[in-house]
Scaffold this active site. Sequence first.
Site, short mmCIF file in Angstrom:
data_model
loop_
_atom_site.label_atom_id
_atom_site.label_comp_id
_atom_site.label_asym_id
_atom_site.label_seq_id
_atom_site.Cartn_x
_atom_site.Cartn_y
_atom_site.Cartn_z
N GLY A 64 0.83 -1.21 -0.15
CA GLY A 64 0.08 0.04 0.18
C GLY A 64 0.97 1.14 -0.06
O GLY A 64 0.51 2.26 -0.46
N SER A 65 1.86 1.25 0.77
CA SER A 65 2.74 2.53 1.08
C SER A 65 3.44 2.86 -0.56
O SER A 65 3.04 4.05 -0.96
CB SER A 65 3.89 2.34 1.77
OG SER A 65 3.12 2.26 3.39
N ASN A 110 -7.57 3.79 9.14
CA ASN A 110 -6.85 2.59 9.65
C ASN A 110 -7.09 2.52 11.15
O ASN A 110 -7.05 1.41 11.58
CB ASN A 110 -5.33 2.54 9.08
CG ASN A 110 -4.58 3.96 9.38
OD1 ASN A 110 -5.36 4.93 9.22
ND2 ASN A 110 -3.53 3.87 10.01
N GLN A 135 -7.27 -0.22 3.86
CA GLN A 135 -8.30 -1.02 4.85
C GLN A 135 -9.71 -1.25 4.37
O GLN A 135 -10.13 -2.11 5.10
CB GLN A 135 -8.55 0.18 6.04
CG GLN A 135 -7.35 0.38 6.71
CD GLN A 135 -6.66 -0.54 7.91
OE1 GLN A 135 -7.64 -1.42 8.04
NE2 GLN A 135 -5.39 -0.65 8.17
N SER A 179 -3.36 -3.27 -0.30
CA SER A 179 -2.22 -4.24 0.29
C SER A 179 -2.90 -5.52 0.68
O SER A 179 -4.17 -5.72 1.26
CB SER A 179 -1.78 -3.47 1.45
OG SER A 179 -0.96 -4.30 1.97
N HIS A 181 -2.12 -7.96 2.42
CA HIS A 181 -2.06 -8.47 4.13
C HIS A 181 -3.17 -8.18 4.65
O HIS A 181 -3.17 -8.51 5.92
CB HIS A 181 -0.62 -8.40 4.69
CG HIS A 181 -0.16 -7.12 5.23
ND1 HIS A 181 -0.36 -6.76 6.32
CD2 HIS A 181 -0.04 -5.79 4.57
CE1 HIS A 181 0.13 -5.48 6.60
NE2 HIS A 181 0.26 -4.89 5.52
N THR A 197 11.82 -7.79 -10.81
CA THR A 197 11.22 -9.03 -11.01
C THR A 197 10.07 -9.10 -10.30
O THR A 197 9.90 -8.84 -8.96
CB THR A 197 12.19 -10.19 -10.65
OG1 THR A 197 13.23 -9.94 -11.60
CG2 THR A 197 11.40 -11.65 -11.05
N CYS A 238 3.32 5.99 23.47
CA CYS A 238 4.49 5.07 23.63
C CYS A 238 4.60 3.72 22.78
O CYS A 238 5.34 3.10 22.63
CB CYS A 238 4.24 4.47 25.11
SG CYS A 238 4.95 5.35 26.25
#
Lengths: 146, 395
Positions: B69-70, B150, B178, B198, B200, B236, B323
Amino acid sequence: MALYSETVMDHFRHPRNVGIIENPDGVGEVGNPICGDIMKIYLKIENDVIVDAKFETFGCGSAIASSSMATELIKGRPVSEAMELTNKAVAEALGGLPAHKLHCSVLAEEGIRSALLDYHKRYNLPYDEEKFALLHHDEEDFSDEA
Amino acid sequence: MIYADNAATTKPSQKVIEAMVACLSEDYGNPSSVYTLGQRAAELLQNARERVAKNLGCDPSEITFTSGGSEADNQAIRTAAFLGAQKGKKHLISTPFEHHAVLHTLNKLEREGFEVTYLDVHENGLVTAEQVAQAIRPDTALVSIMFANNEIGTIQPVGEIGAVCREKGVLFHCDSVQAIGHVPVNVYDLKIDFLALSAHKFHGPKGVGVLYTKKGIRLQNLIEGGAQERGKRAGTENVPGIVGMAVAMDDAIANLDKQATYVAPLRDKLIDGLSKIPHSILNGDRTQRLPGNVNFCFEGIEGESLLLLLDNEGICASSGSACTSGSLDPSHVLLSIGRPPEIAHGSLRLTISEDTTHEEVDTLIKAVTEAVEYLRSISPVWRNLQEGKQDFIIQ
């Protein structure tokens, strides 16, 4: 690799000294909710010895573990020794912290220092202001990350 | 273990794994090679392209396989910016809560002299087509708005935005990472010019994605080299990944109704359960959201410690706290919908899938409720709130 050492996770899962002390001899609060970390330290002091230390913490796992470890390190110690507690000692006792979490150990040191300052003020005890200056610490030497 | 982080990634299905293993062990030829083994790989590639195109409602020639996706987001935005600049158009429209693949590309273009208008996403996490229409100027080169967020899962009125853009002659890029496999997406109906996805995120493999580019748009390369992907994306081809993606996509699209009939009601059950936690608030619109997305803020606690406690219980979840982001700032998405930093630190995202069971949702509700309760019991902020020393932000 786990995010935190086993000692950190142990102190996070089973924090020592969590809670408050009624009629404390010193209270310190450090941190900022906007940054996501607040620690409050309570001390019970008799004959210049820290007979009890408790904490409350709003923060991440390492902040909670750092508070737990810092209170463990000063309990039963004379005030003069507690004054010498460094963030490095807290981080080392925890088996190291990730570099971006070292500020949690700094916060723990500052929390203890702040509670000790409050103790001196409450009882009009003389103190060396320099010892309470919240210094900038070198956060690079004791990271567990290369 | 309860896997409730499907927006981060999903578990590849057995069918996907089998198709990929077959590809790796037997059909390992290079699609550019002339001999039979190579041409067998080229056939697999073409077959995957046709299936992906059919699922998106476009022509196979409009599909470019990417590393994910990026890369697709980067290439779409860079292309539109390049084409716009050629005509003196250096204005872009987007939102402040896009994925960083979009935001950081836009930031870079700003440093290169482009101007970007970021539309308000409001407290419910939605923009309107009217906002887009009002922001479009004669020098607007691109509108880049994500299909579904997302973090908070809100679904934008993509069809209306597409119609506005088409009418005004402005290119429309839709980061749909998403959305694909979770809600119906047809690039033709929705008048989308660029779309990123994407694999995955819908039980396919990592490291593979798609950039759909409407016919007639001259795609600009990010990667120079060989003539793969019509010369628009050298290197490839990731044949096993692409084959796995096509299998996953076929499955996801064939089972879309399950998202609406099974996953969404399960999500609502989870939302209802977590809403019972005092001083908690759902982030993002309640109904215009992805079937599997639940995102809450809990006052008086910090998100990373919540994730660690849940991990103790075998629960995989995510948070927008600083965090967990590796920076000092909490989630830009939560800040963009007006959550103050101290509240954004206490966020939790649970993203369920068709594999999630009712029993698991019951466990999630119980585990989160207990963890929040415990963290509040050791939080000085919570004590202050309880004792009235400071006011609750979340009522």
